[in-house]
Design an enzyme around this catalytic site. Sequence first.
Site, PDB file in Angstrom:
ATOM      1  N   GLN A  15     -27.413  20.957   9.489  1.00  0.00           N
ATOM      2  CA  GLN A  15     -26.224  20.609  10.260  1.00  0.00           C
ATOM      3  C   GLN A  15     -25.069  20.188   9.371  1.00  0.00           C
ATOM      4  O   GLN A  15     -25.222  19.999   8.159  1.00  0.00           O
ATOM      5  CB  GLN A  15     -26.574  19.439  11.188  1.00  0.00           C
ATOM      6  CG  GLN A  15     -27.169  18.239  10.452  1.00  0.00           C
ATOM      7  CD  GLN A  15     -27.605  17.117  11.397  1.00  0.00           C
ATOM      8  OE1 GLN A  15     -26.979  16.072  11.441  1.00  0.00           O
ATOM      9  NE2 GLN A  15     -28.657  17.343  12.154  1.00  0.00           N
TER      10      GLN A  15
ATOM     11  N   HIS B 153     -21.207  17.718   9.855  1.00  0.00           N
ATOM     12  CA  HIS B 153     -20.350  16.923  10.733  1.00  0.00           C
ATOM     13  C   HIS B 153     -18.890  17.124  10.333  1.00  0.00           C
ATOM     14  O   HIS B 153     -18.588  17.255   9.147  1.00  0.00           O
ATOM     15  CB  HIS B 153     -20.690  15.434  10.626  1.00  0.00           C
ATOM     16  CG  HIS B 153     -22.129  15.139  10.851  1.00  0.00           C
ATOM     17  ND1 HIS B 153     -22.748  15.333  12.059  1.00  0.00           N
ATOM     18  CD2 HIS B 153     -23.074  14.671  10.012  1.00  0.00           C
ATOM     19  CE1 HIS B 153     -24.023  14.997  11.957  1.00  0.00           C
ATOM     20  NE2 HIS B 153     -24.257  14.591  10.727  1.00  0.00           N
TER      21      HIS B 153
ATOM     22  N   GLU C 256     -21.859   9.875   6.424  1.00  0.00           N
ATOM     23  CA  GLU C 256     -23.077   9.092   6.588  1.00  0.00           C
ATOM     24  C   GLU C 256     -23.759   8.867   5.252  1.00  0.00           C
ATOM     25  O   GLU C 256     -23.440   9.531   4.256  1.00  0.00           O
ATOM     26  CB  GLU C 256     -24.039   9.776   7.567  1.00  0.00           C
ATOM     27  CG  GLU C 256     -24.513  11.156   7.138  1.00  0.00           C
ATOM     28  CD  GLU C 256     -25.314  11.863   8.253  1.00  0.00           C
ATOM     29  OE1 GLU C 256     -24.750  12.098   9.335  1.00  0.00           O
ATOM     30  OE2 GLU C 256     -26.479  12.194   8.015  1.00  0.00           O
TER      31      GLU C 256
ATOM     32  N   HIS D  32     -26.278  19.391   5.542  1.00  0.00           N
ATOM     33  CA  HIS D  32     -27.415  18.543   5.184  1.00  0.00           C
ATOM     34  C   HIS D  32     -28.525  18.634   6.225  1.00  0.00           C
ATOM     35  O   HIS D  32     -28.301  19.081   7.360  1.00  0.00           O
ATOM     36  CB  HIS D  32     -26.982  17.080   5.041  1.00  0.00           C
ATOM     37  CG  HIS D  32     -26.405  16.521   6.304  1.00  0.00           C
ATOM     38  ND1 HIS D  32     -25.100  16.738   6.671  1.00  0.00           N
ATOM     39  CD2 HIS D  32     -26.946  15.790   7.304  1.00  0.00           C
ATOM     40  CE1 HIS D  32     -24.868  16.155   7.827  1.00  0.00           C
ATOM     41  NE2 HIS D  32     -25.977  15.568   8.254  1.00  0.00           N
TER      42      HIS D  32
ATOM     43  N   ARG E 162     -24.867  22.105  14.675  1.00  0.00           N
ATOM     44  CA  ARG E 162     -26.139  22.650  14.184  1.00  0.00           C
ATOM     45  C   ARG E 162     -25.947  24.060  13.669  1.00  0.00           C
ATOM     46  O   ARG E 162     -25.361  24.902  14.349  1.00  0.00           O
ATOM     47  CB  ARG E 162     -27.151  22.695  15.322  1.00  0.00           C
ATOM     48  CG  ARG E 162     -28.093  21.540  15.290  1.00  0.00           C
ATOM     49  CD  ARG E 162     -29.130  21.649  16.414  1.00  0.00           C
ATOM     50  NE  ARG E 162     -29.113  20.397  17.132  1.00  0.00           N
ATOM     51  CZ  ARG E 162     -28.833  20.261  18.418  1.00  0.00           C
ATOM     52  NH1 ARG E 162     -28.582  21.299  19.174  1.00  0.00           N
ATOM     53  NH2 ARG E 162     -28.815  19.070  18.955  1.00  0.00           N
TER      54      ARG E 162
HETATM   55 ZN    ZN Z   1     -26.145  14.280   9.965  1.00  0.00          ZN
END
Ligand code: ZN
Length: 316
Positions: A95, A97, A114, A170, A190
Amino acid sequence: MEVLFLEPIFKERIWGGQKLKKVFNYPIEDKPIGECWAISGHQNGSSKVLNGPYEGMKLDDLFSNFKTQLFNNDPSDKFPLLVKILDANDDLSIQVHPDDQYAMTHENDYGKTECWYVIDADEDAIIIDGHHAFTKQEFIEKVKQNDLSLWKTRQIKKDDFIYIPAKKVHAIGKGSLIYEVQQSSDTTYRIYDYDRKDDHGNKRDLHLDKALDVIDLPSQDVLVDVNVIHHASYDFYHYIKNEYFELTRVDVKQSFTLKTHKYQLCSVLEGHGYVNDHEIKKGDHFILTGQEKVEDILFKGNMRIMMTQRPYESYV
Ligand code: ZN
């Protein structure tokens, strides 16, 4: 300074397991539970305060009503961070972001940068951390052919730290238990989901077009310098400071005094002890509220605590 304990929220996931019960003793159902939302003000699950003068309030409301009093007048309009524990009993989807700008325009959500601290990992556990394509064309072709050589993979072990800025492809591989700090966002594009089907025989949606809008090309490697201070009564680890969060870890051996005026998101990953007069133990998540003036906050006991604060001063 108030210590606000929060009630964890559990999320069923196709790739989840039962480690959150086994390792942290959380009262979870007999289903594949993938995520513990430990500290969240997100609309898809906001933490409830368990004690003190704000008992019963949700973190999103607390933040909007008491931003000045408890959160250093944080400039964010919504609670900015989300702390999770992830039990990857199977591979998570590959995926990416979006960043803030793309997410605000297309999803009315924050972007997601993240980072992960590996609480535990099987011997053969891996993550995907970037890709090898140089053009969108090459990326699409390899995704469509299920060519797994597209992905940069690396082995992980207990105590590793991994930083995943927005736009970086990632995936967390099977067999790891991860503590995660991220921007408060629930937007994931995704790219590949191993052709898995859920209980009803449905595959989860893929979002290749949006993913292609946001992926970094070529993929940048991100190196993080972890700074460690060893002291007779504690070890202090500084992992990352970016524009959203600053993550540190303290392994308290006897005591540790935190001098701060900033609000802190804290999670106890090992052991037990005290913060000021409050007893704390493995699996607890709490917020130390912000103050106008610097205070001494005393931790005593034998425990591992992850602490996240915002990267700037405030009260302006
Ligand atoms: Zn993630």
